[in-house]
Design a protein around this motif. Structure first.
Motif, PDB file in Angstrom:
ATOM      1  N   LEU A  83      58.941 -30.625 -31.487  1.00  8.15           N
ATOM      2  CA  LEU A  83      60.328 -30.615 -31.083  1.00  8.15           C
ATOM      3  C   LEU A  83      60.338 -30.277 -29.518  1.00  8.15           C
ATOM      4  O   LEU A  83      61.420 -30.653 -28.882  1.00  8.15           O
ATOM      5  CB  LEU A  83      60.904 -29.412 -31.845  1.00  8.15           C
ATOM      6  N   ASP A  84      59.553 -29.295 -29.005  1.00  7.55           N
ATOM      7  CA  ASP A  84      59.721 -29.035 -27.507  1.00  7.55           C
ATOM      8  C   ASP A  84      59.216 -30.260 -26.535  1.00  7.55           C
ATOM      9  O   ASP A  84      59.982 -30.214 -25.643  1.00  7.55           O
ATOM     10  CB  ASP A  84      58.470 -28.098 -27.236  1.00  7.55           C
ATOM     11  N   GLY A  87      62.417 -32.177 -26.924  1.00  3.45           N
ATOM     12  CA  GLY A  87      63.741 -31.662 -26.147  1.00  3.45           C
ATOM     13  C   GLY A  87      63.443 -31.785 -24.756  1.00  3.45           C
ATOM     14  O   GLY A  87      64.573 -31.785 -24.055  1.00  3.45           O
ATOM     15  N   LEU A 121      70.314 -32.407 -29.953  1.00  2.14           N
ATOM     16  CA  LEU A 121      69.813 -32.389 -28.468  1.00  2.14           C
ATOM     17  C   LEU A 121      70.754 -32.775 -27.496  1.00  2.14           C
ATOM     18  O   LEU A 121      70.205 -32.874 -26.367  1.00  2.14           O
ATOM     19  CB  LEU A 121      68.585 -33.194 -28.450  1.00  2.14           C
ATOM     20  N   GLU A 140      73.081 -33.574 -37.783  1.00  5.41           N
ATOM     21  CA  GLU A 140      71.454 -34.193 -37.654  1.00  5.41           C
ATOM     22  C   GLU A 140      71.582 -35.278 -38.335  1.00  5.41           C
ATOM     23  O   GLU A 140      72.476 -35.872 -39.188  1.00  5.41           O
ATOM     24  CB  GLU A 140      70.421 -33.090 -38.331  1.00  5.41           C
ATOM     25  N   VAL A 144      64.383 -34.705 -38.443  1.00  3.27           N
ATOM     26  CA  VAL A 144      64.352 -33.971 -37.024  1.00  3.27           C
ATOM     27  C   VAL A 144      65.216 -32.802 -37.126  1.00  3.27           C
ATOM     28  O   VAL A 144      66.433 -33.360 -36.991  1.00  3.27           O
ATOM     29  CB  VAL A 144      64.285 -34.954 -36.094  1.00  3.27           C
ATOM     30  N   PRO A 146      66.012 -30.134 -34.850  1.00  5.28           N
ATOM     31  CA  PRO A 146      65.987 -29.277 -33.392  1.00  5.28           C
ATOM     32  C   PRO A 146      66.976 -28.335 -33.531  1.00  5.28           C
ATOM     33  O   PRO A 146      68.059 -28.452 -34.064  1.00  5.28           O
ATOM     34  CB  PRO A 146      66.136 -30.284 -32.324  1.00  5.28           C
ATOM     35  N   SER A 147      67.095 -27.170 -32.886  1.00  4.97           N
ATOM     36  CA  SER A 147      67.842 -26.078 -32.638  1.00  4.97           C
ATOM     37  C   SER A 147      68.697 -26.181 -31.277  1.00  4.97           C
ATOM     38  O   SER A 147      67.853 -26.454 -30.328  1.00  4.97           O
ATOM     39  CB  SER A 147      67.278 -24.782 -32.868  1.00  4.97           C
ATOM     40  N   ILE A 150      66.565 -24.671 -28.315  1.00  2.00           N
ATOM     41  CA  ILE A 150      65.424 -25.312 -27.846  1.00  2.00           C
ATOM     42  C   ILE A 150      66.053 -25.855 -26.500  1.00  2.00           C
ATOM     43  O   ILE A 150      65.729 -25.825 -25.423  1.00  2.00           O
ATOM     44  CB  ILE A 150      64.809 -26.477 -28.641  1.00  2.00           C
TER      45      ILE A 150
END
Length: 382
Positions: A83-84, A87, A121, A140, A144, A146-147, A150
């Protein structure tokens, strides 16, 4: 307001909620560009903040300006940092598109919505909501997750440029069935409703797709923008195995020219586009690229799936969760052949598990129920 990343895979999952909002009497404005404007074809008012821009162009510019990030995004495997990686790559891509980013924020300030529903994102939606002091809701697209934290970390410069932090009120709409991947307890679950574009389907194609074939039918779809080398590999495998297999193959390839592959075998048909649910209506299985829309679309139609084990774009995560739930097979592309098809068609566990998840999706909250939660969220934020 809906701020949407300019890609079909980001746009289509948000159409049912837009419909539900409008049917409930709410005004909806979609702010996007490129394929995001297909919301207009679905009957939702749209604003083009960056004419001509598409997700493919964004990815191409990212690869040209940050080749190391582009390579990571394309080769990312399933690990704790995926995820990083995604992002960071998205933040870099957004920095290269200031017209789109600032256009989204400016339009929000001009239109002044009560809530912003944004693609995962997509930082401009978060920044715009913070500037206006309104809730931000992440919609979403499946698997996947992501927050906002991030993007706050990897795109900190945009928040600082506008003098804001994350919006005080946030929520997340999650369309992944809980039995596939346990959701965040605070997420709003919503059942996936397939949408695959609009347009007239010629009668001969409709008749072909909706008539039961004499032999099993296998669909092959690689999404709206497959990598050329990946598409070529899958097509060669299918065209090589077709004459040796007692089955019918339907390839849906809207962005790929099949002419270089030569004449198609008698049991292979090709279409530039076909609505997914119509395509699935008489299919025994589907081979697809591992995108969340294709995976969820196959589930709601009760169709077993085969996913080539390509890397990048979060596909390893999607493939792994599907395999763990027992609703897909993931194989090296070179193993797509007659033996695989024969084994797949004889498998009884795969369709049984697929139908279990299909029923689970039917019992998840509908977009209409999410409308009520959005209204309550806006009221709580005032």
């Amino acid at each position: 307001m809906m701020t949407i990343t300019p890609g079909t895979g980001h746009t289509y999952p948000m159409v049912p909620l837009a419909w539900a909002l409008q049917l409930a009497g709410h005004e909806v404005l979609v702010v996007s560009c490129g394929p995001g404007l297909e919301m207009g074809e679905a009957g939702v008012r749209t604003v083009d903040v960056s004419p001509g821009l598409s997700l493919g162009q964004m990815q191409g510019k990212l690869a040209a300006n940050h080749p190391e990030l582009g390579a990571k995004l394309a080769s990312e495997a399933l690990d704790a940092n995926y995820l990083d990686i995604i992002g960071g790559a998205v933040a870099a891509a957004l920095r290269l598109q200031p017209q789109m980013v600032e256009g989204m924020i400016r339009t929000a300030q001009e239109w002044r919505p009560d809530v912003i529903v944004h693609s995962p994102l997509l930082t401009p939606g978060l920044v715009a909501a913070a500037k206006l002091g309104i809730p931000a809701v992440q919609h979403e697209f499946g698997f996947v997750r992501p927050s906002g934290q991030i993007m706050r970390k990897v795109h900190a410069d945009l928040f600082e440029q506008h003098g804001v932090d994350l919006p005080e009120v946030q929520a997340t709409i999650d369309i992944t069935p809980p039995s596939i991947a346990a959701p965040d307890p605070d997420s709003w679950m919503m059942g996936f409703v397939p949408y695959n574009g609009s347009g007239a389907l010629p009668a001969p194609i409709f008749d072909f797709l909706t008539n039961a074939p004499a032999v099993p039918r296998i669909a092959i779809t690689l999404g709206s923008g497959p990598a050329p080398e990946e598409a070529a590999l899958i097509f060669r495998q299918v065209l090589e195995m077709a004459p040796k297999t007692d089955a019918e193959f339907v390839m849906v390839v809207p962005t790929v020219d099949l002419e270089p592959f030569g004449p198609l075998p008698d049991n292979v048909r090709s279409f530039g586009w076909a609505p997914y649910s119509t395509l699935m209506s008489h299919c025994s299985a589907v081979i697809h690229h591992g995108g969340p829309g294709s995976a969820l679309g196959a589930i709601v139609n009760g169709v077993p799936q085969v996913i080539p084990d390509f890397k990048g774009l979060a596909r390893p995560l999607i493939a792994d969760t599907m395999v763990q739930r027992g609703i897909a097979r993931v194989v090296p592309p070179q193993e797509i052949g007659p033996e695989l098809v024969e084994s797949l068609l004889a498998d009884t566990a795969l369709p049984a598990a697929t139908n279990d998840v299909r029923e689970e999706i039917k019992n998840m909250p509908s977009p209409y129920e999410i409308v009520d939660r959005l209204v309550a969220l806006v009221g709580a934020g005032k």
